[in-house]
Design a protein around this motif. Structure first.
Motif, mmCIF file in Angstrom:
data_model
loop_
_atom_site.group_PDB
_atom_site.id
_atom_site.type_symbol
_atom_site.label_atom_id
_atom_site.label_comp_id
_atom_site.label_asym_id
_atom_site.label_seq_id
_atom_site.Cartn_x
_atom_site.Cartn_y
_atom_site.Cartn_z
ATOM 1 N N ALA A 19 -13.637 63.062 -55.199
ATOM 2 C CA ALA A 19 -14.271 64.349 -55.283
ATOM 3 C C ALA A 19 -14.234 64.911 -56.655
ATOM 4 C CB ALA A 19 -13.059 65.216 -54.663
ATOM 5 N N SER A 20 -13.730 64.210 -57.718
ATOM 6 C CA SER A 20 -13.622 64.381 -59.176
ATOM 7 C C SER A 20 -13.382 63.323 -59.922
ATOM 8 C CB SER A 20 -12.726 65.618 -59.159
ATOM 9 O OG SER A 20 -11.273 65.158 -59.204
ATOM 10 N N ILE A 21 -13.249 63.247 -61.195
ATOM 11 C CA ILE A 21 -12.953 62.176 -62.126
ATOM 12 C C ILE A 21 -11.668 61.686 -61.931
ATOM 13 C CG2 ILE A 21 -12.996 61.380 -64.415
ATOM 14 C CD1 ILE A 21 -15.287 63.310 -65.158
ATOM 15 N N PRO A 22 -11.266 60.378 -61.492
ATOM 16 C CA PRO A 22 -9.820 60.190 -61.271
ATOM 17 C C PRO A 22 -9.154 59.801 -62.925
ATOM 18 C CG PRO A 22 -11.164 58.463 -61.061
ATOM 19 C CD PRO A 22 -12.232 59.563 -61.368
ATOM 20 N N TRP A 23 -8.746 61.128 -63.249
ATOM 21 C CA TRP A 23 -8.154 60.794 -64.667
ATOM 22 C C TRP A 23 -6.886 59.967 -64.694
ATOM 23 C CZ3 TRP A 23 -10.597 62.643 -68.165
ATOM 24 C CH2 TRP A 23 -11.577 63.741 -68.114
ATOM 25 N N LYS A 24 -6.000 59.895 -63.669
ATOM 26 C CA LYS A 24 -5.064 58.737 -63.647
ATOM 27 C C LYS A 24 -5.296 57.311 -63.683
ATOM 28 C CE LYS A 24 -1.333 57.172 -60.195
ATOM 29 N NZ LYS A 24 -0.459 57.180 -59.293
ATOM 30 N N ASP A 25 -6.728 57.023 -63.102
ATOM 31 C CA ASP A 25 -7.288 55.804 -63.005
ATOM 32 C C ASP A 25 -7.745 55.524 -64.607
ATOM 33 O OD1 ASP A 25 -6.568 55.201 -60.640
ATOM 34 O OD2 ASP A 25 -8.803 55.334 -59.811
ATOM 35 N N ILE A 26 -8.295 56.500 -65.395
ATOM 36 C CA ILE A 26 -8.570 56.361 -66.753
ATOM 37 C C ILE A 26 -7.398 56.101 -67.515
ATOM 38 C CG2 ILE A 26 -9.494 57.717 -68.489
ATOM 39 C CD1 ILE A 26 -11.324 59.290 -66.619
ATOM 40 N N ARG A 27 -6.348 56.890 -67.211
ATOM 41 C CA ARG A 27 -5.273 56.483 -68.093
ATOM 42 C C ARG A 27 -4.797 55.139 -67.854
ATOM 43 N NH1 ARG A 27 -3.807 61.934 -66.321
ATOM 44 N NH2 ARG A 27 -2.438 61.059 -64.762
ATOM 45 N N MET A 28 -4.555 54.601 -66.593
ATOM 46 C CA MET A 28 -4.127 53.406 -66.435
ATOM 47 C C MET A 28 -5.177 52.263 -67.078
ATOM 48 S SD MET A 28 -2.169 51.065 -64.752
ATOM 49 C CE MET A 28 -1.199 52.022 -63.768
ATOM 50 N N THR A 29 -6.434 52.730 -67.131
ATOM 51 C CA THR A 29 -7.449 51.687 -67.716
ATOM 52 C C THR A 29 -7.191 51.573 -69.129
ATOM 53 O OG1 THR A 29 -9.042 51.926 -65.775
ATOM 54 C CG2 THR A 29 -9.861 51.040 -68.065
ATOM 55 N N MET A 30 -6.902 53.010 -69.684
ATOM 56 C CA MET A 30 -6.744 52.939 -71.287
ATOM 57 C C MET A 30 -5.467 52.271 -71.798
ATOM 58 S SD MET A 30 -7.977 57.167 -72.424
ATOM 59 C CE MET A 30 -7.255 56.544 -73.957
ATOM 60 N N ARG A 31 -4.503 52.209 -70.640
ATOM 61 C CA ARG A 31 -3.162 51.673 -71.094
ATOM 62 C C ARG A 31 -3.201 50.076 -71.138
ATOM 63 N NH1 ARG A 31 2.205 52.342 -67.268
ATOM 64 N NH2 ARG A 31 0.843 51.076 -65.838
ATOM 65 N N MET A 32 -4.031 49.598 -70.218
ATOM 66 C CA MET A 32 -4.383 48.162 -70.312
ATOM 67 C C MET A 32 -5.061 47.893 -71.379
ATOM 68 S SD MET A 32 -4.890 46.721 -66.550
ATOM 69 C CE MET A 32 -5.530 44.989 -67.287
ATOM 70 N N GLY A 33 -6.181 48.806 -71.653
ATOM 71 C CA GLY A 33 -6.990 48.365 -72.848
ATOM 72 C C GLY A 33 -6.322 48.462 -74.214
ATOM 73 N N MET A 34 -5.194 49.296 -74.256
ATOM 74 C CA MET A 34 -4.538 49.650 -75.437
ATOM 75 C C MET A 34 -3.717 47.984 -75.630
ATOM 76 S SD MET A 34 -5.450 52.174 -77.167
ATOM 77 C CE MET A 34 -4.115 52.255 -78.444
#
Length: 367
Positions: free
Chosen positions: A179-194
């Motif tokens: 229903a909206s942008i999944p900010w939690k998934d974005i944070r998880m992806t960024m954490r893995m990327g970092m």
């Protein structure tokens, strides 16, 4: 629909026949993959020539390797009928260079953000379509085969699948509707990327072989060239997180994405060895120079990974999820692991219907 099990070295779960697998790739996706592979081979040759036949800084060779992302970005803009955005970017670049005398490196970084990041996400989308059902097809029978192939072993390593886990009961959230942008998934992806990003730039940039930048101003070029590849390593697996792909057990479900995180943690352990490079760099370049480089690297890494994640979840993920979900029943018409009493709730029961005690069933011997 006919299903065929193949044993031996080519063991796998095939659809229709042994040549046709469930495929999510469109013609455009296939073209993107071909364009990337061909352009990367050509760019690798060009980068090698720069290193061996010229006296240019080594970061020029790294920048050449990022050109395929620019090409994919251009292709995506044209395919989505947004060529006018490319015109605006081109005009803005020319004005910045000719009239405002903006540094070429800064202009390159801005154009890479506007075009190259879109190419990165477009490539990630194609890779997800390529691997998703292929991974599931192998993962669901990976522990019930007599002998694992090399691909099976790679999947077992990446997803950290225990050898004693019955993988036949694999499932996912096939009713996912964002229903909206999944900010939690974005944070998880960024954490893995970092995690991967910090690991990569310490090894490549702080290595005494590469630390001789000549000037700290060249550092962004090294960092950017390395960081742009990180989303290609991290983000293809995010689809397993979005759909909560898991192997059901009687106790606790095993999530494939959690297995990836555990594998990543094992890989990151050599960070202690990378710190040796950091100490050498401090001795050679000075504490403040190295500190400035670290801060700059972290900022660029976080920005690029955050931007590509936002582009992916805002404009790409929904269509991929819809395509995967629409073919789930084709992949799994029935579960490979059927149970007499699976404890499911919500089954309609009519008054007076006799129910047999499952204890009366004969026990099965699988010797």
């Amino acid at each position: 629909m006919n299903f065929k099990f193949v044993t031996g070295k080519k063991a796998g779960f095939w659809f229709n026949d042994s040549k046709d697998e469930l495929n999510l790739l469109s013609k455009f996706d296939k073209a993107e993959l071909v364009i990337y592979v061909v352009s990367m081979i050509l760019c690798a040759i060009g980068a090698l020539m720069v290193l061996t036949m010229t006296e240019l800084e080594s970061y020029y060779a790294l920048l050449i390797l990022t050109v395929p992302f620019f090409i994919l970005g251009f292709v995506f803009y044209f395919k989505s009928m947004r060529w006018y955005l490319l015109a605006i970017i081109a005009i803005g670049t020319a004005v910045a260079l000719m009239y405002f005398k903006i540094d070429l490196i800064l202009v390159f970084l801005i154009d890479a953000i506007l075009v190259g990041s879109v190419g990165v996400v477009s490539l990630v989308s194609a890779i997800q379509r390529l691997i998703f059902y292929r991974v599931l097809r192998r993962a669901e029978i990976i522990n019930i085969k007599d002998r694992m192939t090399f691909t099976d072993k790679v999947i077992t390593f990446i997803f950290n699948i225990p050898s004693d886990l019955d993988t036949r009961s694999i499932t996912m959230d096939y009713n996912l509707n964002r229903a909206s942008i999944p900010w939690k998934d974005i944070r998880m992806t960024m954490r893995m990327g970092m995690m991967i990003g910090i690991f990569m730039w310490i090894y490549f940039s702080m290595n005494p072989t590469f630390i001789l930048f000549g000037s700290i101003m060249n550092a962004p070029m090294y960092v950017f060239s390395i960081v742009l590849f990180i989303p290609v390593i991290v983000m293809p697996w995010s689809i397993f997180m979005s759909l909560n792909v898991r192997i059901r057990t009687k106790y606790r479900d095993f999530y494939l994405y959690s297995g990836i995180i555990e594998t990543l943690k094992r890989i990151i352990l050599p960070m202690f060895a990378a710190l040796v490079y950091l100490l050498i760099a401090v001795n050679k370049s000075g504490f403040m120079s190295v500190l400035a480089y670290i801060i700059l690297s972290v900022v660029i890494t976080a920005f690029i990974i955050g931007l590509t994640s936002l582009i992916y979840y805002a404009f790409f993920e929904r269509k991929i999820v819809n395509d995967i979900v629409s073919k789930w029943k084709v992949f799994r018409p029935i579960s490979l692991l059927m149970e007499i009493d699976d404890g499911r709730d919500g089954i309609t029961k009519y008054p007076g219907t006799p129910v047999r005690d499952t204890n009366d069933f004969h026990s099965l011997d699988f010797k």
